[in-house]
Scaffold this active site. Structure first.
Site, short mmCIF file in Angstrom:
data_model
loop_
_atom_site.label_atom_id
_atom_site.label_comp_id
_atom_site.label_asym_id
_atom_site.label_seq_id
_atom_site.Cartn_x
_atom_site.Cartn_y
_atom_site.Cartn_z
CG ASP A 114 -51.63 -34.15 -36.29
OD1 ASP A 114 -50.76 -34.88 -35.77
OD2 ASP A 114 -52.37 -34.55 -37.22
CD GLU A 165 -51.93 -40.64 -36.34
OE1 GLU A 165 -52.17 -41.85 -36.48
OE2 GLU A 165 -52.75 -39.85 -35.80
#
Length: 385
Positions: free
Chosen positions: A78, A143
């Protein structure tokens, strides 16, 4: 075009703004499965914020000094939002080359690292086959977000299964001026507080009929800025306490507010504990006779990997590949290393330059991609052969 660059571009082209993975992990599985990796997709989180995690492991026989140990690479697919698209010189999800740099969201944080890890593993397995120890990857799409359904969930699952992980390399961008000049061998903890100090609202011309909470809390804040929370140690700087926001008042210039809200944060070393910091801060507030409420949020505890086999192997790999003598550091914010350290005794972070991370026109030096891959491969050779 090198294999590392090709894979980096393929990952950047997938729109994976947290918590979306954008198909990145499926691409990784296509590369890892033919190498003998068992690949498991683990989804977590509510339907409107679904997180995708990948746990991939290849069991090696191991020989010599490897002793059948397992080295895990960890990272995240991500990325943070792009910000205003008009301010980018090129589409953030179209890999673009300018002046020796590759531009795109995630170029530095951290799709380059993931690509370098995978290609390093491909080369290592092709050269050494079953003669090496075990290799794993833990990849998450959570994250850059809340980090509650990503790496932490997979670590909890691995702990329940009794999985033994001996070494972990997190691909966060750690280099400062040149590739290899810094390895993170730990991170400070983060502890936040929201302090609400109560007073009595009133007309500013009649202060004797009111109780100004801003005036009340000011001496306490001054006292807190002078506290020596700890002195740090060989690996960590001293614990820091900082105010980030103060909210008080109605907006009118003739009203004493009834309360003031203060946000603050500790970045703390292994010399302090969350409970000890809370207790000492409460003692200062109480000594000033404040009426207050205080809500705490522990964002992460500090972790530390002392100098050992992993940091030495990576330092040797960096020196052999780049000629740079690396520095161990615990500076910066939090990372998923705080979760992995609960199940793995040796965790370090290493990746490309971090100067452009989260910025408009995020980029990475193209010339650094293959050296990064080679450092990861050399580290595998140093620990698993």
């Amino acid at each position: 075009m090198s294999a590392t660059l090709q894979l980096t571009e393929a990952l950047i082209s997938r729109r994976s703004v947290t918590p979306d993975d954008g198909g990145c992990q499926a691409l990784l599985i296509e590369r890892l499965a033919p190498l003998g990796f068992d690949c498991e997709t683990i989804e977590s989180g509510p339907a409107d914020f679904r997180v995708t995690n990948l746990w991939a492991v290849r069991r090696g026989q191991g020989s010599g000094k490897s002793g059948g140990k397992l080295l895990m690479f960890a990272g995240h697919t991500d990325v943070v939002p792009t910000g205003p698209l008009a301010q980018w010189q090129s589409d953030p999800f179209v890999p673009t080359h300018r002046d020796g740099k590759l531009y795109g969201r995630g170029a530095a944080d951290m799709k380059t690292s993931i690509a370098a890890m995978v290609v390093a593993i491909e080369e290592f397995v092709a050269a050494h086959g079953e003669r090496c120890g075990s290799i794993a990857l833990l990849i998450t799409s959570d994250e850059e977000g809340p980090s509650v359904d990503g790496t932490v969930k997979v670590c909890e699952l691995l702990k329940q299964r009794g999985e033994r992980i001996d070494y972990c390399i997190v691909g966060e961008p750690t280099s400062v001026d040149t590739l290899g000049d810094m390895i993170k061998n730990g991170r400070r903890g983060t502890l936040s507080g929201k302090l609400t100090v109560h007073g009595v609202q009133g007309h500013i011309a009649y202060p004797h009929l009111a109780d100004n909470p801003i005036h009340r809390v000011a001496p306490a804040l001054a006292a807190l800025t002078t506290v020596e929370w700890d002195r740090g140690n060989r690996y960590f700087p001293a614990t820091s306490w900082q105010v980030s926001n103060i909210h008080g008042g109605t907006g009118a210039t003739n009203v004493i507010p009834g309360q003031v809200v203060i946000d603050f944060n500790f970045r703390f070393s292994t010399e302090s504990t969350p409970d000890a910091l809370k207790s000492r801060l409460h003692a200062v507030l109480d000594a000033h006779g404040l009426r207050y409420d205080l809500a705490w949020t522990l964002g992460g505890e500090p972790f530390l990997t002392p100098i050992g086999a992993l940091s030495e192997a990576m330092g040797d790999a960096i020196l052999a590949e780049t000629g740079v003598r690396t520095e161990l550091s615990t500076t910066g914010g939090t990372s998923d290393g705080r979760f992995i350290s609960k199940i793995c005794p040796q965790v370090v972070e290493f990746g490309p330059l971090n100067a452009s991370i989260h910025k408009i026109d995020e980029n990475v030096e193209v010339a650094s991609l293959d050296p990064l891959k080679n450092i990861y491969r050399r580290t595998l050779e140093g620990l698993l052969l």
